[in-house]
Design a protein around this motif. Sequence first.
Motif, PDB file in Angstrom:
ATOM      1  N   LEU A 161     -41.602 -12.287 -60.706  1.00  0.00           N
ATOM      2  CA  LEU A 161     -42.773 -11.601 -61.253  1.00  0.00           C
ATOM      3  C   LEU A 161     -42.715 -10.100 -60.970  1.00  0.00           C
ATOM      4  N   MET A 162     -42.275  -9.775 -59.770  1.00  0.00           N
ATOM      5  CA  MET A 162     -42.216  -8.353 -59.440  1.00  0.00           C
ATOM      6  C   MET A 162     -41.176  -7.645 -60.314  1.00  0.00           C
ATOM      7  N   MET A 163     -40.046  -8.294 -60.488  1.00  0.00           N
ATOM      8  CA  MET A 163     -38.999  -7.708 -61.326  1.00  0.00           C
ATOM      9  C   MET A 163     -39.510  -7.520 -62.760  1.00  0.00           C
ATOM     10  N   GLY A 164     -40.193  -8.543 -63.255  1.00  0.00           N
ATOM     11  CA  GLY A 164     -40.747  -8.467 -64.604  1.00  0.00           C
ATOM     12  C   GLY A 164     -41.715  -7.309 -64.733  1.00  0.00           C
ATOM     13  N   GLU A 165     -42.529  -7.091 -63.709  1.00  0.00           N
ATOM     14  CA  GLU A 165     -43.506  -5.997 -63.787  1.00  0.00           C
ATOM     15  C   GLU A 165     -42.835  -4.624 -63.721  1.00  0.00           C
ATOM     16  N   PHE A 166     -41.877  -4.468 -62.807  1.00  0.00           N
ATOM     17  CA  PHE A 166     -41.157  -3.185 -62.740  1.00  0.00           C
ATOM     18  C   PHE A 166     -40.515  -2.894 -64.103  1.00  0.00           C
ATOM     19  N   ALA A 167     -39.896  -3.933 -64.671  1.00  0.00           N
ATOM     20  CA  ALA A 167     -39.190  -3.749 -65.939  1.00  0.00           C
ATOM     21  C   ALA A 167     -40.162  -3.376 -67.062  1.00  0.00           C
ATOM     22  N   LEU A 168     -41.298  -4.073 -67.091  1.00  0.00           N
ATOM     23  CA  LEU A 168     -42.302  -3.781 -68.124  1.00  0.00           C
ATOM     24  C   LEU A 168     -42.773  -2.334 -68.051  1.00  0.00           C
ATOM     25  N   THR A 212     -41.745   0.593 -70.939  1.00  0.00           N
ATOM     26  CA  THR A 212     -42.750   1.190 -71.812  1.00  0.00           C
ATOM     27  C   THR A 212     -43.171   2.582 -71.352  1.00  0.00           C
ATOM     28  N   GLY A 213     -42.798   2.922 -70.113  1.00  0.00           N
ATOM     29  CA  GLY A 213     -43.154   4.242 -69.596  1.00  0.00           C
ATOM     30  C   GLY A 213     -44.656   4.424 -69.419  1.00  0.00           C
TER      31      GLY A 213
END
Length: 479
Positions: free
Chosen positions: A59-66, A70-71
Amino acid sequence: MQENKRGQWGSTFGFLMASIGSAIGLGNLWGFPYKMGSSGGFAFLVVYLILVVLAGVALMMGEFALGRKTGTGVGAYAALSKKYRVIGWMAAFCPFLILSFYAVLAGMTLRYCVGFLVQIFGADGFAGQGSSFFGFLLYDSKSMVLFLALAMIVTMVVVMGGIQGGIEKFSKAVMPALGVILIGIIIFVAMQPGAIEGYKFMFKPDFSVFADPKSFFNVLKTASGQMFFSLSLAMGINITFGSYLSKDKSIQKNAVIVPFSDTLFALLAGMMIMPACAAFGVDYGQGPGLLFASMQKVFLDGMGGTVGNVVGFLFYFLVFIAAITSSIALLEVCTSSVVDRQLRKGKEPNRKKISLVFAIAIFIVGLPAALDALGSGGAALKAPFELLGLEIGGSGYAMWNDCWLDFYDMITEGVLMPLGALLMSLLLGWGLPNLVKDECEEDGKPFRGAAYFKFAFRFLIPVIMVIVLATQIQSFFNL
Ligand code: PFF
């Protein structure tokens, strides 16, 4: 590094200190030990660790990536597609509501910190109440509001300073100091006779709580809520912090370091609090009062004298600073949501003004949580269940009948965060299955564990979230 209009981290170390600072807070120093103390000890610890490894990292990885993709902060969902906008709203509402009660608790730790400081110099820091001060403070409306305001002001001043000049600078200065204070207190506590019982409670294998399936699901629900809260997941924090991360930095590595540090800190907090209670004959299974009532007893009545006052001061100072680095992250999500919106519209955002407006609004929403004596009854303000004329302990509102703080917590940690994580996971697993991999590979290194993360986003996390939500509904309606 030059900051752009939104702001950017100056270094990976700065980013890590801010992210770890957001993760480490009352959740570790208070929530983890008290939940472990009152829901299953070692069994709770095992479920918690499994959840962090299987779901937390993904989940953390997904959030950092999101965020980086999108900046933008919580606007990330809307930036991907208008139809995902609602997940962003949920993610933005959570930090707002959480900070309103989090700052009440942060303010209380500041009050204790001041109390012990004054005592070191020979004065009475606890209004003549000694270790019964907790019960007194809850009804002292003036102090509760004053210290809530102070906690909000400190938070706001740092956020007004911006990403590099405020949040990064503050985190880099205080986070290493926190580690040193924590280790120092742990060593001190370990030398007290009787401390060993505390370690036994934490680490001696005991799964007796699982004998009944209902209690297993309750441990799962409690551990999962704790994981969200402690890792600052599902509320836009890591999306926002990820959005200030430059493309050459490794998302995958940081998405392991942050949960690892957070979990280590929670364990160390347990290893400070449990043995301290054991050594001084204080009960650690009594729930939320652990941080205030029980620990104060340890310092005032157990250790006593100047030693007790100095260690007590250091302890509450540690907790207060940890709470502030988390509060900063919460306020930053709110502030950045408006900063980004204005930038999108081509306006020049005024970060200071935006932070001020949010800080005032959060302070006002926090007032009920500061004025209801945490539901102890007979306070300046009635608890939600009393206002609605419901009976204490009656069925149908078991989760939020205690106080405003529990009510806010139930809405966020109990419902919106698991729901947000469910939706985000489905989005990353099914809707945009390449987003995380592509974004993580921006640093030039191959994405590791692709098959596992696909499975986690598609099936594992959604299933855990559905179970957590179902258990929440079941306990809410007392089924
Ligand atoms: N993770 C923090 C804690 O464990 O106390 C609390 C928190 C901070 C929650 C920041 C959410 C957040 F965005």
